[in-house]
Design a protein around this motif. Sequence first.
Motif, mmCIF file in Angstrom:
data_model
loop_
_atom_site.group_PDB
_atom_site.id
_atom_site.type_symbol
_atom_site.label_atom_id
_atom_site.label_comp_id
_atom_site.label_asym_id
_atom_site.label_seq_id
_atom_site.Cartn_x
_atom_site.Cartn_y
_atom_site.Cartn_z
ATOM 1 N N SER A 1 0.853 -1.180 0.000
ATOM 2 C CA SER A 1 0.000 0.000 0.000
ATOM 3 C C SER A 1 0.891 1.232 0.000
ATOM 4 O O SER A 1 2.087 1.145 0.295
ATOM 5 C CB SER A 1 -0.922 0.013 1.224
ATOM 6 N N SER A 2 0.290 2.374 -0.293
ATOM 7 C CA SER A 2 1.076 3.601 -0.342
ATOM 8 C C SER A 2 1.267 4.229 1.041
ATOM 9 O O SER A 2 2.108 5.106 1.196
ATOM 10 C CB SER A 2 0.400 4.616 -1.265
ATOM 11 N N GLN A 3 0.505 3.789 2.049
ATOM 12 C CA GLN A 3 0.554 4.450 3.342
ATOM 13 C C GLN A 3 1.914 4.323 4.013
ATOM 14 O O GLN A 3 2.409 5.277 4.619
ATOM 15 C CB GLN A 3 -0.535 3.895 4.272
ATOM 16 N N ALA A 4 2.534 3.143 3.926
ATOM 17 C CA ALA A 4 3.856 2.962 4.526
ATOM 18 C C ALA A 4 4.870 3.892 3.871
ATOM 19 O O ALA A 4 5.710 4.493 4.549
ATOM 20 C CB ALA A 4 4.313 1.511 4.397
ATOM 21 N N SER A 5 4.768 4.033 2.552
ATOM 22 C CA SER A 5 5.653 4.948 1.832
ATOM 23 C C SER A 5 5.413 6.378 2.265
ATOM 24 O O SER A 5 6.351 7.147 2.486
ATOM 25 C CB SER A 5 5.437 4.828 0.318
ATOM 26 N N LYS A 6 4.137 6.752 2.411
ATOM 27 C CA LYS A 6 3.797 8.104 2.842
ATOM 28 C C LYS A 6 4.383 8.399 4.222
ATOM 29 O O LYS A 6 5.001 9.444 4.446
ATOM 30 C CB LYS A 6 2.277 8.286 2.873
ATOM 31 N N ASN A 7 4.173 7.477 5.153
ATOM 32 C CA ASN A 7 4.666 7.679 6.519
ATOM 33 C C ASN A 7 6.182 7.847 6.538
ATOM 34 O O ASN A 7 6.722 8.715 7.230
ATOM 35 C CB ASN A 7 4.272 6.502 7.407
ATOM 36 N N PHE A 8 6.858 7.018 5.770
ATOM 37 C CA PHE A 8 8.312 7.071 5.711
ATOM 38 C C PHE A 8 8.783 8.392 5.109
ATOM 39 O O PHE A 8 9.656 9.067 5.660
ATOM 40 C CB PHE A 8 8.840 5.900 4.894
ATOM 41 N N LEU A 9 8.208 8.779 3.985
ATOM 42 C CA LEU A 9 8.635 9.995 3.291
ATOM 43 C C LEU A 9 8.302 11.247 4.091
ATOM 44 O O LEU A 9 9.071 12.213 4.096
ATOM 45 C CB LEU A 9 7.995 10.051 1.902
ATOM 46 N N ILE A 10 7.173 11.249 4.781
ATOM 47 C CA ILE A 10 6.830 12.377 5.648
ATOM 48 C C ILE A 10 7.885 12.537 6.730
ATOM 49 O O ILE A 10 8.366 13.640 7.005
ATOM 50 C CB ILE A 10 5.431 12.187 6.265
ATOM 51 N N ALA A 11 8.274 11.423 7.354
ATOM 52 C CA ALA A 11 9.288 11.482 8.414
ATOM 53 C C ALA A 11 10.631 11.963 7.883
ATOM 54 O O ALA A 11 11.351 12.704 8.559
ATOM 55 C CB ALA A 11 9.450 10.106 9.067
ATOM 56 N N GLN A 12 10.962 11.576 6.665
ATOM 57 C CA GLN A 12 12.262 11.923 6.104
ATOM 58 C C GLN A 12 12.339 13.361 5.601
ATOM 59 O O GLN A 12 13.403 13.980 5.622
ATOM 60 C CB GLN A 12 12.600 10.972 4.948
ATOM 61 N N LEU A 13 11.203 13.911 5.146
ATOM 62 C CA LEU A 13 11.258 15.190 4.427
ATOM 63 C C LEU A 13 10.524 16.348 5.091
ATOM 64 O O LEU A 13 10.794 17.503 4.765
ATOM 65 C CB LEU A 13 10.698 15.009 3.010
ATOM 66 N N ARG A 14 9.614 16.093 6.013
ATOM 67 C CA ARG A 14 8.773 17.183 6.516
ATOM 68 C C ARG A 14 9.549 18.202 7.341
ATOM 69 O O ARG A 14 9.137 19.348 7.463
ATOM 70 C CB ARG A 14 7.611 16.629 7.343
ATOM 71 N N HIS A 15 10.686 17.809 7.901
ATOM 72 C CA HIS A 15 11.441 18.735 8.741
ATOM 73 C C HIS A 15 12.507 19.512 7.960
ATOM 74 O O HIS A 15 13.194 20.343 8.541
ATOM 75 C CB HIS A 15 12.105 17.981 9.898
ATOM 76 N N GLU A 16 12.623 19.236 6.668
ATOM 77 C CA GLU A 16 13.611 19.958 5.865
ATOM 78 C C GLU A 16 13.163 21.406 5.668
ATOM 79 O O GLU A 16 12.021 21.666 5.292
ATOM 80 C CB GLU A 16 13.785 19.285 4.499
ATOM 81 N N PHE A 17 14.064 22.346 5.929
ATOM 82 C CA PHE A 17 13.704 23.763 5.800
ATOM 83 C C PHE A 17 13.854 24.268 4.367
ATOM 84 O O PHE A 17 13.398 25.354 4.033
ATOM 85 C CB PHE A 17 14.555 24.619 6.739
ATOM 86 N N ARG A 18 14.492 23.482 3.507
ATOM 87 C CA ARG A 18 14.603 23.834 2.095
ATOM 88 C C ARG A 18 14.063 22.666 1.277
ATOM 89 O O ARG A 18 13.853 21.569 1.795
ATOM 90 C CB ARG A 18 16.063 24.111 1.721
ATOM 91 N N GLU A 19 13.837 22.891 -0.002
ATOM 92 C CA GLU A 19 13.269 21.840 -0.828
ATOM 93 C C GLU A 19 14.311 20.752 -1.105
ATOM 94 O O GLU A 19 15.456 21.046 -1.463
ATOM 95 C CB GLU A 19 12.730 22.409 -2.138
ATOM 96 N N VAL A 20 13.888 19.520 -0.942
ATOM 97 C CA VAL A 20 14.755 18.352 -1.150
ATOM 98 C C VAL A 20 14.024 17.380 -2.073
ATOM 99 O O VAL A 20 12.839 17.104 -1.882
ATOM 100 C CB VAL A 20 15.084 17.651 0.185
ATOM 101 N N PHE A 21 14.741 16.876 -3.060
ATOM 102 C CA PHE A 21 14.170 15.896 -3.989
ATOM 103 C C PHE A 21 14.835 14.548 -3.722
ATOM 104 O O PHE A 21 16.060 14.449 -3.642
ATOM 105 C CB PHE A 21 14.405 16.314 -5.436
ATOM 106 N N ALA A 22 14.006 13.501 -3.585
ATOM 107 C CA ALA A 22 14.533 12.184 -3.221
ATOM 108 C C ALA A 22 13.865 11.101 -4.062
ATOM 109 O O ALA A 22 12.834 11.324 -4.712
ATOM 110 C CB ALA A 22 14.292 11.922 -1.738
ATOM 111 N N VAL A 23 14.447 9.902 -4.024
ATOM 112 C CA VAL A 23 13.859 8.755 -4.720
ATOM 113 C C VAL A 23 13.856 7.538 -3.803
ATOM 114 O O VAL A 23 14.793 7.306 -3.038
ATOM 115 C CB VAL A 23 14.613 8.404 -6.024
ATOM 116 N N LEU A 24 12.762 6.786 -3.879
ATOM 117 C CA LEU A 24 12.655 5.495 -3.208
ATOM 118 C C LEU A 24 12.720 4.448 -4.313
ATOM 119 O O LEU A 24 11.866 4.418 -5.203
ATOM 120 C CB LEU A 24 11.324 5.413 -2.450
#
Length: 223
Positions: A104-127
């Motif tokens: 499901s996409s929820q596990a990916s969402k939870n992971f990506l939110i944790a990894q990126l939500r605290h970044e103060f600048r824009e960050v582009f990533a790939v899973l």
Amino acid sequence: MLKDWPIMEQPREKLLSLGSQSLSDAELLAIFIRTGVQGINVVDLSRQLLKTFGSLSGIFNASQEELCQIKGLGNAKYVQLQACLEMVKRCLAEELVRGETLTSSQASKNFLIAQLRHEFREVFAVLLLDSQHQVIHFEKLFYGTLNAAAVYPRIVVEVAIRQHASAVILAHNHPSGVAEASLADKQITQTLSDALLLVDINVLDHMIIAGHQCYSFAEHGLL
């Protein structure tokens, strides 16, 4: 004094009785800080912190110097906050260890939110995923400003090939807090999809992280 409050209004007792989800941001922070300062109980101190930095995310993103300027806080609390944040990231990362299939996409969402939500600048990533959609690797590739990050398709393709990926989930954050896809976001998604398709790698989704929110291209019919 906090100890004079009714038992069910004291954060620790409230958590034990009703669960952590019942606490406000200030109450959760108060449990972490533990003690107030002269003339200010710990809950009011937590409310002041939230007002000063804007949110829990703002507190986590505060520099050591900024945090230590607050009366009652110091290097020890800064270190504890950073350790707490890192533990959350690693805890969620354990749910996406190499070899786990994304059902499901929820596990990916939870992971990506944790990894990126605290970044103060824009960050582009790939899973990066294999042919069975099992997780291979996660990598932050490009760092930008408050509003944008330059994305180079050649590098994305090189990383995907090097990791032997068969599919990818693209992700980036919006520090502005707006969980919507801009025209530029749609254009780079199409460009990356076309480039990766040339080497038989599918783009399953592009997720935009804005605070606790996550905008999915796939769920909005854009992929």
